[in-house]
Design a protein around this motif. Structure first.
Motif, PDB file in Angstrom:
ATOM      1  N   LEU A   1      49.773  61.518  28.907  1.00  5.58           N
ATOM      2  CA  LEU A   1      50.859  61.163  29.808  1.00  5.58           C
ATOM      3  C   LEU A   1      50.479  61.446  31.258  1.00  5.58           C
ATOM      4  N   ILE A   2      49.789  62.589  31.479  1.00  8.40           N
ATOM      5  CA  ILE A   2      49.325  62.911  32.829  1.00  8.40           C
ATOM      6  C   ILE A   2      48.322  61.877  33.305  1.00  8.40           C
ATOM      7  N   TRP A   3      47.463  61.431  32.404  1.00  5.46           N
ATOM      8  CA  TRP A   3      46.437  60.440  32.729  1.00  5.46           C
ATOM      9  C   TRP A   3      47.058  59.121  33.199  1.00  5.46           C
ATOM     10  N   ARG A   4      48.250  58.791  32.653  1.00  8.04           N
ATOM     11  CA  ARG A   4      48.911  57.540  33.012  1.00  8.04           C
ATOM     12  C   ARG A   4      49.664  57.634  34.346  1.00  8.04           C
ATOM     13  N   THR A   5      49.691  58.827  34.929  1.00  9.52           N
ATOM     14  CA  THR A   5      50.295  59.008  36.249  1.00  9.52           C
ATOM     15  C   THR A   5      49.183  59.081  37.292  1.00  9.52           C
ATOM     16  N   PRO A   6      49.541  58.979  38.576  1.00 10.18           N
ATOM     17  CA  PRO A   6      48.491  59.077  39.608  1.00 10.18           C
ATOM     18  C   PRO A   6      48.024  60.522  39.827  1.00 10.18           C
ATOM     19  N   THR A   7      47.654  61.195  38.725  1.00 10.88           N
ATOM     20  CA  THR A   7      47.205  62.585  38.802  1.00 10.88           C
ATOM     21  C   THR A   7      45.715  62.646  38.489  1.00 10.88           C
ATOM     22  N   PRO A   8      44.895  62.953  39.452  1.00 14.91           N
ATOM     23  CA  PRO A   8      43.461  63.031  39.185  1.00 14.91           C
ATOM     24  C   PRO A   8      43.107  64.270  38.375  1.00 14.91           C
ATOM     25  N   LEU A   9      41.977  64.204  37.714  1.00 10.62           N
ATOM     26  CA  LEU A   9      41.515  65.330  36.910  1.00 10.62           C
ATOM     27  C   LEU A   9      41.323  66.577  37.768  1.00 10.62           C
ATOM     28  N   ARG A  10      40.922  66.396  39.016  1.00 12.20           N
ATOM     29  CA  ARG A  10      40.691  67.555  39.886  1.00 12.20           C
ATOM     30  C   ARG A  10      41.974  68.349  40.135  1.00 12.20           C
ATOM     31  N   SER A  11      43.133  67.687  40.140  1.00 12.56           N
ATOM     32  CA  SER A  11      44.399  68.406  40.320  1.00 12.56           C
ATOM     33  C   SER A  11      44.701  69.271  39.110  1.00 12.56           C
ATOM     34  N   LEU A  12      44.407  68.739  37.922  1.00 12.01           N
ATOM     35  CA  LEU A  12      44.619  69.502  36.694  1.00 12.01           C
ATOM     36  C   LEU A  12      43.721  70.736  36.671  1.00 12.01           C
ATOM     37  N   ILE A  13      42.448  70.548  36.994  1.00 11.86           N
ATOM     38  CA  ILE A  13      41.507  71.663  36.991  1.00 11.86           C
ATOM     39  C   ILE A  13      41.847  72.671  38.087  1.00 11.86           C
ATOM     40  N   ALA A  14      42.225  72.169  39.261  1.00 10.78           N
ATOM     41  CA  ALA A  14      42.566  73.063  40.373  1.00 10.78           C
ATOM     42  C   ALA A  14      43.765  73.936  40.038  1.00 10.78           C
ATOM     43  N   SER A  15      44.732  73.391  39.308  1.00  9.49           N
ATOM     44  CA  SER A  15      45.905  74.183  38.940  1.00  9.49           C
ATOM     45  C   SER A  15      45.519  75.312  37.985  1.00  9.49           C
ATOM     46  N   ARG A  16      44.651  75.008  37.009  1.00  8.12           N
ATOM     47  CA  ARG A  16      44.204  76.043  36.082  1.00  8.12           C
ATOM     48  C   ARG A  16      43.347  77.089  36.798  1.00  8.12           C
ATOM     49  N   TRP A  17      42.553  76.641  37.776  1.00  6.80           N
ATOM     50  CA  TRP A  17      41.710  77.555  38.541  1.00  6.80           C
ATOM     51  C   TRP A  17      42.559  78.518  39.364  1.00  6.80           C
ATOM     52  N   THR A  18      43.615  78.006  39.974  1.00  7.78           N
ATOM     53  CA  THR A  18      44.514  78.848  40.762  1.00  7.78           C
ATOM     54  C   THR A  18      45.181  79.900  39.890  1.00  7.78           C
ATOM     55  N   LEU A  19      45.659  79.492  38.722  1.00  5.78           N
ATOM     56  CA  LEU A  19      46.288  80.440  37.804  1.00  5.78           C
ATOM     57  C   LEU A  19      45.288  81.495  37.335  1.00  5.78           C
ATOM     58  N   ALA A  20      44.057  81.059  37.050  1.00  3.22           N
ATOM     59  CA  ALA A  20      43.036  82.001  36.597  1.00  3.22           C
ATOM     60  C   ALA A  20      42.691  83.004  37.689  1.00  3.22           C
ATOM     61  N   LEU A  21      42.650  82.561  38.934  1.00  4.96           N
ATOM     62  CA  LEU A  21      42.390  83.484  40.045  1.00  4.96           C
ATOM     63  C   LEU A  21      43.515  84.504  40.172  1.00  4.96           C
ATOM     64  N   GLY A  22      44.750  84.057  40.004  1.00  2.00           N
ATOM     65  CA  GLY A  22      45.878  84.977  40.070  1.00  2.00           C
ATOM     66  C   GLY A  22      45.826  86.023  38.976  1.00  2.00           C
ATOM     67  N   VAL A  23      45.480  85.593  37.767  1.00  2.00           N
ATOM     68  CA  VAL A  23      45.353  86.529  36.650  1.00  2.00           C
ATOM     69  C   VAL A  23      44.222  87.520  36.906  1.00  2.00           C
ATOM     70  N   ALA A  24      43.078  87.023  37.402  1.00  2.00           N
ATOM     71  CA  ALA A  24      41.938  87.898  37.691  1.00  2.00           C
ATOM     72  C   ALA A  24      42.291  88.927  38.758  1.00  2.00           C
ATOM     73  N   ALA A  25      43.043  88.503  39.772  1.00  2.00           N
ATOM     74  CA  ALA A  25      43.450  89.440  40.822  1.00  2.00           C
ATOM     75  C   ALA A  25      44.359  90.527  40.255  1.00  2.00           C
ATOM     76  N   ALA A  26      45.307  90.129  39.394  1.00  2.00           N
ATOM     77  CA  ALA A  26      46.216  91.106  38.790  1.00  2.00           C
ATOM     78  C   ALA A  26      45.451  92.066  37.873  1.00  2.00           C
ATOM     79  N   GLN A  27      44.508  91.528  37.098  1.00  3.90           N
ATOM     80  CA  GLN A  27      43.697  92.383  36.239  1.00  3.90           C
ATOM     81  C   GLN A  27      42.893  93.386  37.066  1.00  3.90           C
ATOM     82  N   THR A  28      42.321  92.921  38.164  1.00  5.31           N
ATOM     83  CA  THR A  28      41.502  93.789  39.007  1.00  5.31           C
ATOM     84  C   THR A  28      42.319  94.929  39.582  1.00  5.31           C
ATOM     85  N   VAL A  29      43.498  94.615  40.086  1.00  8.57           N
ATOM     86  CA  VAL A  29      44.359  95.655  40.659  1.00  8.57           C
ATOM     87  C   VAL A  29      44.778  96.662  39.583  1.00  8.57           C
TER      88      VAL A  29
END
Length: 250
Positions: A87-115
């Motif tokens: 469904l996401i593929w059928r919208t004007p959503t590029p793959l880079r937006s999907l990956i960037a969103s997961r990357w942002t969440l992963a960075l947030g989790v890593a920061a919380a783990q580090t603290v």
């Protein structure tokens, strides 16, 4: 709201609502830190370095890598299985937006783990001392998250069921944790195993964070570890782009 913002918000909401994921992301690795901190309290490794200065970076690196691989692996598999990716593929959503969103969440989790992990290790009972250039841990964590996120994309692209995600991820991450010295000093291993460890991404994240937090190495050593993480991020990223699937029907 942009596609990136919407995907990031959806991923965040799903994560905080899943208590099992929160447990294995934060409390489970923290239990390892406390356990090894109690077992090796007051001992020294690697020529006099306090054991907690080795244990804390090792458990942190494993926890960050584990969270990245499992979170993106499960998310990608479930979204593809439920046809959300199609469904996401059928919208004007590029793959880079999907990956960037997961990357942002992963960075947030890593920061919380580090603290969290650093705060516990700094307690007088455990006695972590930040003797090294601790600020270099920031680029190391960013590069580590990127490399293991790319690995998680590969796992999520290969697996079609939750069981297969868990099997593949554990098959990769558990041996890597021991071979990379996350739980015990790698100088206890035979020389040939230490050589094998140099072809594992966790070795470079663990080695770099130990240098940064424990004061074992210098900026040159940390720079080499950063280069190693960049290489693995590129390798796994290239593989992920080749095998990525928007749907199980294709």
């Amino acid at each position: 709201m942009t596609a990136y913002a919407a995907l990031t918000r959806a991923g965040y909401v799903a994560s905080v609502r899943d208590r099992t994921t929160l447990f294995f992301t934060f409390l489970f690795p923290l239990a390892f830190l406390v356990l090894f901190g109690l077992i090796f309290q007051g001992q020294h490794v690697n020529g006099g370095m306090a054991s907690i200065n080795y244990t804390a970076p090792g458990v942190l690196s494993w926890g960050v890598g584990n969270a990245c691989v499992f979170s993106v692996g499960f998310a990608l598999m479930q979204w593809r299985r439920d046809d959300l990716l199609r469904l996401i593929w059928r919208t004007p959503t590029p793959l880079r937006s999907l990956i960037a969103s997961r990357w942002t969440l992963a960075l947030g989790v890593a920061a919380a783990q580090t603290v969290l992990f650093t705060a516990v290790a700094l307690l007088p009972f455990f006695g972590l001392e930040l003797n090294g250039p601790w600020w270099t841990g920031i680029p190391l964590l960013v590069l580590g998250v990127t490399a293991f996120l790319a690995m998680g994309l590969v796992v999520g692209s290969l697996a079609n069921t939750p069981e297969s995600v868990a099997a593949i991820a554990n098959l990769v991450m558990v041996p890597m944790a021991f071979l990379s010295g996350s739980f015990f000093p790698d100088d206890l291993m035979p020389s040939w195993l230490r050589t094998v460890a140099k072809v594992l991404p966790l070795h470079y994240l663990n080695d770099g964070l130990t240098d940064a937090m424990g004061g074992r190495g210098d900026l040159g050593d940390i720079g080499l570890d950063c280069v190693g993480l960049v290489v693995f991020a590129l390798i796994f990223g290239l593989i992920a782009t080749r095998i990525f699937r928007w749907s199980n029907r294709t």
